[in-house]
Scaffold this motif. Structure first.
Motif, PDB file in Angstrom:
ATOM      1  N   ARG A 186       0.830  -1.205   0.000  1.00  0.00           N
ATOM      2  CA  ARG A 186       0.000   0.000   0.000  1.00  0.00           C
ATOM      3  C   ARG A 186       0.865   1.255   0.000  1.00  0.00           C
ATOM      4  N   ASN A 187       0.483   2.234  -0.818  1.00  0.00           N
ATOM      5  CA  ASN A 187       1.058   3.587  -0.761  1.00  0.00           C
ATOM      6  C   ASN A 187       2.588   3.566  -0.687  1.00  0.00           C
ATOM      7  N   ALA A 209       0.397   2.147  -5.356  1.00  0.00           N
ATOM      8  CA  ALA A 209       1.813   1.782  -5.479  1.00  0.00           C
ATOM      9  C   ALA A 209       2.349   2.181  -6.852  1.00  0.00           C
ATOM     10  N   THR A 210       3.638   2.485  -6.879  1.00  0.00           N
ATOM     11  CA  THR A 210       4.349   2.757  -8.123  1.00  0.00           C
ATOM     12  C   THR A 210       5.438   1.714  -8.294  1.00  0.00           C
ATOM     13  N   PHE A 211       5.538   1.181  -9.505  1.00  0.00           N
ATOM     14  CA  PHE A 211       6.567   0.201  -9.846  1.00  0.00           C
ATOM     15  C   PHE A 211       7.342   0.766 -11.048  1.00  0.00           C
ATOM     16  N   ILE A 245      -4.914  -8.196  -7.337  1.00  0.00           N
ATOM     17  CA  ILE A 245      -5.668  -6.966  -7.561  1.00  0.00           C
ATOM     18  C   ILE A 245      -4.726  -5.765  -7.461  1.00  0.00           C
ATOM     19  N   PHE A 246      -4.811  -4.876  -8.458  1.00  0.00           N
ATOM     20  CA  PHE A 246      -4.072  -3.612  -8.457  1.00  0.00           C
ATOM     21  C   PHE A 246      -5.090  -2.478  -8.507  1.00  0.00           C
ATOM     22  N   GLU A 247      -4.954  -1.511  -7.605  1.00  0.00           N
ATOM     23  CA  GLU A 247      -5.811  -0.335  -7.599  1.00  0.00           C
ATOM     24  C   GLU A 247      -4.958   0.915  -7.497  1.00  0.00           C
ATOM     25  N   ASP A 248      -5.220   1.891  -8.370  1.00  0.00           N
ATOM     26  CA  ASP A 248      -4.513   3.183  -8.339  1.00  0.00           C
ATOM     27  C   ASP A 248      -2.995   2.993  -8.367  1.00  0.00           C
ATOM     28  N   ASN A 269      -8.217   1.653 -12.255  1.00  0.00           N
ATOM     29  CA  ASN A 269      -7.578   2.975 -12.281  1.00  0.00           C
ATOM     30  C   ASN A 269      -6.049   2.857 -12.230  1.00  0.00           C
ATOM     31  N   CYS A 270      -5.497   2.084 -13.137  1.00  0.00           N
ATOM     32  CA  CYS A 270      -4.052   1.851 -13.174  1.00  0.00           C
ATOM     33  C   CYS A 270      -3.466   2.310 -14.508  1.00  0.00           C
TER      34      CYS A 270
END
Length: 441
Positions: A186-187, A209-211, A245-248, A269-270
């Motif tokens: 998260r975040n 999250a950012t990857f 699951i990926f969100e935002d 929303n990815c």
């Protein structure tokens, strides 16, 4: 003989005169050196991680030579900056440099900052001080932003784990989630080193999250490494994983962003952007995409090769800049278990005339698909009953391809895939037009 002697003596005289002029050094306080930059601004870097090497020039544009008695770092080598002047390393002082009229010295600068002890990037600076023979002290400011990060070599998640970090994670090798484990991320900003990857045998729940790759510097002045693909190896969902699951979330500058092998994936929303392979490579997987953006991939932006796939309010745009042999924006096929593909309110466009590729590789398997209220850049289709309220985009349209979006800057590799109000997709609320989010660069 006398004529030859005359020209020989004349040449010697001119040479001596030239040497004499070039070796003339002034202590006039008005004679100053100039620098090729006003301030050396280095890229943001992670603390304790060495920077790239930066350079600038010290020039003498005056009519006399200038001597530098000493060159030193104002903070005495405690700032983490390392400076080499004309081949001489400052430790933290070096003496006796000469800069003849019209000549210059090349300066090399690197920095490794210590831990800041706080969250967020912090300014770190030092000054290179040049004390001239005249007594004048000239100053060059050098600065960077240093960011404390948590460094991860290899992380094996063998039990249910929650990671929520105010500091970025730098992954040098891999994160692996075991078959019976769930990682809740998260975040958190995850920066992957060259060759690093995330492999999921169990379950990944990622939100906010950012990857991305771990290069924060620039390839050129105008081009940060973050705009270059293939910086890391991406995310792998193996056939034992379920319920991912990926969100935002954002995934960018990787090889293949997500490879899903006979598994389950949901994304809400990815953004997936700038991949040297696929955006999503789905093989016999059940996939849901809602309000997503997948753009600029060497291979297909979205490949659905078998499985049950639902795509809604999504932008699939294929403007990959590094190769003309790029894939489709959307491709779907029967795979090994047949395909049920449903696409609604989605914009599919790109450079080529046809960026939608459907195919029934195995006629014994189910091949069912439907498009509703979509804008599609493709040639004419035969199964008209499978398409409802579709806008068929052609290269001759007044608004087509790149013109749908706010910014497609191919020179600087900067892209803002926000749908422009002039686009017919905007008027029909097609694509990822109405989600407030970070633009892909």
């Amino acid at each position: 003989m006398m004529k030859r002697l005359f020209f020989f003596l004349l040449a010697i005289g001119m040479l001596l005169a030239g040497c004499s002029d070039g070796d003339s050094f002034s202590t006039d306080r008005g004679n100053l050196l100039t620098f090729s930059v006003d301030t050396l601004r280095m890229d943001t870097l992670f603390s304790t991680v060495p920077s790239s090497t930066y350079t600038f020039w010290i020039r003498n544009n005056s009519s006399d030579g200038i001597r530098i008695q000493n060159a030193r770092l104002e903070r005495g080598g405690q700032s983490g900056f390392r400076v080499n002047v004309d081949g001489t390393y400052l430790d933290p002082v070096a003496n006796n440099f000469e800069v003849r009229e019209g000549d210059s010295l090349l300066v090399f600068v690197e920095v490794t900052t210590g831990e800041n002890g706080v969250d967020g990037p912090q300014l770190v600076e030092d000054n290179l001080l040049l004390t001239l023979e005249s007594g004048v002290v000239q100053r060059m400011n050098m600065r960077t932003w240093s960011w404390d990060a948590e460094k991860v070599g290899t992380l094996a998640v063998t039990a249910d784990t929650v990671i929520e970090s105010s500091r970025p994670l730098i992954i040098y090798d891999s994160i692996t989630i075991a078959k019976d484990a769930t990682l809740i991320l998260r975040n958190t900003e995850c920066y992957f080193h060259d060759g690093a990857h995330l492999t999921v045998h169990g379950r990944l729940l990622a939100s906010g999250a950012t990857f991305r790759g771990d290069r924060l510097d620039h390839m050129f002045d105008y081009l940060p490494y973050d705009r270059i693909s293939n910086q890391w190896q991406g995310i792998r969902l193996t056939n034992t994983s379920r319920g991912n699951i990926f969100e935002d979330c954002e995934i960018r500058n990787t090889n293949t962003a997500i490879r899903a092998d006979s598994t389950e994936l949901e994304m809400y929303n990815c953004v997936i952007h700038n991949c040297d392979g696929y955006g999503i490579e789905g093989r016999n997987s059940d996939i849901i995409l809602d309000y997503c953006q997948i753009t600029n991939c060497l291979s297909d932006c979205l490949l659905a090769d078998g499985g049950i796939v639902s795509v809604n309010h999504t932008t699939l745009a294929q403007f990959y800049p590094f190769s003309a042999n790029r894939g489709a924006a959307l491709a779907f096929n029967t795979g090994q278990r047949g395909i049920l593909f449903e696409c609604q309110n989605t914009l599919v466009t790109g450079y080529e005339r046809d960026v939608v590729m459907g195919g029934q590789r195995d006629t014994t398997l189910n091949y069912d698909f439907r498009f509703t209220n979509c804008l599609l850049r493709t040639d004419s289709v035969t199964d008209a009953e499978r398409f409802s309220d579709v806008i068929w985009e052609m290269p001759t349209d007044s608004v087509e391809g790149k013109k749908h979006f706010k910014t497609i800057d191919e020179d600087n590799l900067y892209y803002d895939f926000t749908i422009d109000s002039i686009s017919p997709a905007f008027k029909r609320q097609i694509g990822r037009a109405f989600v407030t989010g970070k633009a892909a660069e």
